[in-house]
Motif scaffolding. Structure first.
Motif, PDB file in Angstrom:
ATOM      1  N   MET A   1      -9.508  -9.791 -18.042  1.00 41.56           N
ATOM      2  CA  MET A   1     -10.457 -10.429 -17.148  1.00 41.56           C
ATOM      3  C   MET A   1     -10.773  -9.585 -15.922  1.00 41.56           C
ATOM      4  O   MET A   1     -11.675  -9.910 -15.183  1.00 41.56           O
ATOM      5  CB  MET A   1      -9.930 -11.798 -16.724  1.00 41.56           C
ATOM      6  CG  MET A   1      -9.771 -12.789 -17.873  1.00 41.56           C
ATOM      7  SD  MET A   1     -11.263 -13.056 -18.808  1.00 41.56           S
ATOM      8  CE  MET A   1     -12.027 -14.303 -17.834  1.00 41.56           C
ATOM      9  N   ALA A   2     -10.048  -8.500 -15.717  1.00 41.28           N
ATOM     10  CA  ALA A   2     -10.299  -7.645 -14.561  1.00 41.28           C
ATOM     11  C   ALA A   2     -11.692  -7.027 -14.595  1.00 41.28           C
ATOM     12  O   ALA A   2     -12.225  -6.633 -13.576  1.00 41.28           O
ATOM     13  CB  ALA A   2      -9.240  -6.552 -14.472  1.00 41.28           C
ATOM     14  N   LEU A   3     -12.289  -6.929 -15.786  1.00 39.75           N
ATOM     15  CA  LEU A   3     -13.628  -6.360 -15.907  1.00 39.75           C
ATOM     16  C   LEU A   3     -14.691  -7.268 -15.319  1.00 39.75           C
ATOM     17  O   LEU A   3     -15.804  -6.853 -15.069  1.00 39.75           O
ATOM     18  CB  LEU A   3     -13.950  -6.085 -17.378  1.00 39.75           C
ATOM     19  CG  LEU A   3     -13.085  -5.045 -18.064  1.00 39.75           C
ATOM     20  CD1 LEU A   3     -13.436  -4.971 -19.547  1.00 39.75           C
ATOM     21  CD2 LEU A   3     -13.252  -3.686 -17.412  1.00 39.75           C
ATOM     22  N   PHE A   4     -14.362  -8.538 -15.105  1.00 36.86           N
ATOM     23  CA  PHE A   4     -15.318  -9.511 -14.602  1.00 36.86           C
ATOM     24  C   PHE A   4     -15.170  -9.702 -13.093  1.00 36.86           C
ATOM     25  O   PHE A   4     -15.001 -10.816 -12.629  1.00 36.86           O
ATOM     26  CB  PHE A   4     -15.120 -10.865 -15.297  1.00 36.86           C
ATOM     27  CG  PHE A   4     -15.534 -10.877 -16.736  1.00 36.86           C
ATOM     28  CD1 PHE A   4     -16.855 -11.046 -17.080  1.00 36.86           C
ATOM     29  CD2 PHE A   4     -14.592 -10.724 -17.739  1.00 36.86           C
ATOM     30  CE1 PHE A   4     -17.239 -11.071 -18.410  1.00 36.86           C
ATOM     31  CE2 PHE A   4     -14.967 -10.752 -19.070  1.00 36.86           C
ATOM     32  CZ  PHE A   4     -16.294 -10.922 -19.407  1.00 36.86           C
ATOM     33  N   GLY A   5     -15.233  -8.627 -12.320  1.00 42.25           N
ATOM     34  CA  GLY A   5     -15.126  -8.742 -10.872  1.00 42.25           C
ATOM     35  C   GLY A   5     -16.259  -9.582 -10.318  1.00 42.25           C
ATOM     36  O   GLY A   5     -17.362  -9.584 -10.844  1.00 42.25           O
ATOM     37  N   ALA A   6     -15.973 -10.321  -9.247  1.00 41.25           N
ATOM     38  CA  ALA A   6     -17.005 -11.186  -8.678  1.00 41.25           C
ATOM     39  C   ALA A   6     -16.686 -11.546  -7.244  1.00 41.25           C
ATOM     40  O   ALA A   6     -15.542 -11.522  -6.823  1.00 41.25           O
ATOM     41  CB  ALA A   6     -17.131 -12.462  -9.503  1.00 41.25           C
ATOM     42  N   SER A   7     -17.737 -11.887  -6.518  1.00 36.07           N
ATOM     43  CA  SER A   7     -17.648 -12.514  -5.212  1.00 36.07           C
ATOM     44  C   SER A   7     -18.627 -13.675  -5.261  1.00 36.07           C
ATOM     45  O   SER A   7     -19.840 -13.469  -5.150  1.00 36.07           O
ATOM     46  CB  SER A   7     -18.014 -11.543  -4.098  1.00 36.07           C
ATOM     47  OG  SER A   7     -18.058 -12.219  -2.857  1.00 36.07           O
ATOM     48  N   LEU A   8     -18.125 -14.858  -5.490  1.00 33.37           N
ATOM     49  CA  LEU A   8     -18.975 -16.026  -5.677  1.00 33.37           C
ATOM     50  C   LEU A   8     -19.160 -16.741  -4.344  1.00 33.37           C
ATOM     51  O   LEU A   8     -18.458 -17.685  -4.021  1.00 33.37           O
ATOM     52  CB  LEU A   8     -18.362 -16.947  -6.734  1.00 33.37           C
ATOM     53  CG  LEU A   8     -18.108 -16.290  -8.092  1.00 33.37           C
ATOM     54  CD1 LEU A   8     -17.457 -17.284  -9.044  1.00 33.37           C
ATOM     55  CD2 LEU A   8     -19.395 -15.734  -8.678  1.00 33.37           C
ATOM     56  N   SER A   9     -20.128 -16.253  -3.578  1.00 33.41           N
ATOM     57  CA  SER A   9     -20.417 -16.819  -2.264  1.00 33.41           C
ATOM     58  C   SER A   9     -21.925 -16.868  -2.076  1.00 33.41           C
ATOM     59  O   SER A   9     -22.682 -16.548  -2.985  1.00 33.41           O
ATOM     60  CB  SER A   9     -19.760 -15.962  -1.173  1.00 33.41           C
ATOM     61  OG  SER A   9     -20.274 -14.647  -1.217  1.00 33.41           O
ATOM     62  N   GLN A  14     -21.699 -10.463  -9.355  1.00 30.70           N
ATOM     63  CA  GLN A  14     -20.907 -10.615 -10.570  1.00 30.70           C
ATOM     64  C   GLN A  14     -21.051  -9.339 -11.384  1.00 30.70           C
ATOM     65  O   GLN A  14     -22.163  -8.910 -11.673  1.00 30.70           O
ATOM     66  CB  GLN A  14     -21.411 -11.796 -11.403  1.00 30.70           C
ATOM     67  CG  GLN A  14     -20.787 -11.920 -12.786  1.00 30.70           C
ATOM     68  CD  GLN A  14     -19.353 -12.415 -12.731  1.00 30.70           C
ATOM     69  OE1 GLN A  14     -19.111 -13.510 -12.260  1.00 30.70           O
ATOM     70  NE2 GLN A  14     -18.411 -11.633 -13.222  1.00 30.70           N
ATOM     71  N   LYS A  15     -19.930  -8.701 -11.721  1.00 27.54           N
ATOM     72  CA  LYS A  15     -19.933  -7.525 -12.587  1.00 27.54           C
ATOM     73  C   LYS A  15     -19.567  -7.974 -13.993  1.00 27.54           C
ATOM     74  O   LYS A  15     -18.639  -8.754 -14.183  1.00 27.54           O
ATOM     75  CB  LYS A  15     -18.905  -6.491 -12.123  1.00 27.54           C
ATOM     76  CG  LYS A  15     -19.272  -5.795 -10.856  1.00 27.54           C
ATOM     77  CD  LYS A  15     -18.234  -4.727 -10.518  1.00 27.54           C
ATOM     78  CE  LYS A  15     -18.593  -4.014  -9.230  1.00 27.54           C
ATOM     79  NZ  LYS A  15     -17.596  -2.978  -8.888  1.00 27.54           N
ATOM     80  N   LEU A  16     -20.286  -7.465 -14.978  1.00 24.87           N
ATOM     81  CA  LEU A  16     -20.007  -7.756 -16.373  1.00 24.87           C
ATOM     82  C   LEU A  16     -19.357  -6.538 -17.027  1.00 24.87           C
ATOM     83  O   LEU A  16     -19.548  -5.409 -16.570  1.00 24.87           O
ATOM     84  CB  LEU A  16     -21.298  -8.135 -17.092  1.00 24.87           C
ATOM     85  CG  LEU A  16     -22.054  -9.334 -16.499  1.00 24.87           C
ATOM     86  CD1 LEU A  16     -23.355  -9.561 -17.233  1.00 24.87           C
ATOM     87  CD2 LEU A  16     -21.183 -10.573 -16.529  1.00 24.87           C
ATOM     88  N   PRO A  17     -18.601  -6.724 -18.116  1.00 20.93           N
ATOM     89  CA  PRO A  17     -17.920  -5.604 -18.765  1.00 20.93           C
ATOM     90  C   PRO A  17     -18.870  -4.486 -19.205  1.00 20.93           C
ATOM     91  O   PRO A  17     -18.485  -3.332 -19.267  1.00 20.93           O
ATOM     92  CB  PRO A  17     -17.231  -6.240 -19.969  1.00 20.93           C
ATOM     93  CG  PRO A  17     -17.066  -7.661 -19.612  1.00 20.93           C
ATOM     94  CD  PRO A  17     -18.245  -7.994 -18.741  1.00 20.93           C
TER      95      PRO A  17
END
Length: 102
Positions: A1-9, A14-17
């Motif tokens: 799940m580390a490939l799915f970096g995000a800052s949901l604000s 959102q980064k996708l693999p």
């Protein structure tokens, strides 16, 4: 799940693999009638597309937006028009955006 970096604000990303990055946020126009913004994170390679829409700031109506130049890896500027005239009131036009890149 580390490939799915995000800052949901409110201004997030959102980064996708696959390497695709989706970013969003909102800004208010400045006293010159422009709404420049910097993305929450820089795109490593390119910004492919921007989607922007005006929203009610102060009491303005009949909004229109025009992109100024091409988006860069770090941001873009829009010109904000109210009733066909470029906005000259700080904070009069709000811009919500979504950007897609990699």
């Amino acid at each position: 799940m580390a490939l799915f970096g995000a800052s949901l604000s409110g201004a997030g990303w959102q980064k996708l693999p696959s390497g695709l990055i989706i970013q969003w946020g909102q800004v208010l126009s400045n006293s010159g009638g422009f709404a420049p913004w910097t993305f929450p994170i820089a795109f490593p390679n390119a910004c492919l597309q921007i989607y922007a829409t005006p929203f009610v700031g102060a009491s303005a109506q009949n909004f229109a937006l025009t992109m100024i130049g091409n988006p860069t890896k770090i941001g873009v500027t829009t010109a904000c028009y109210v009733s066909g005239v470029q906005s000259s009131v700080n904070g009069q036009v709000g811009v919500r955006y979504m950007a897609i890149g990699y």
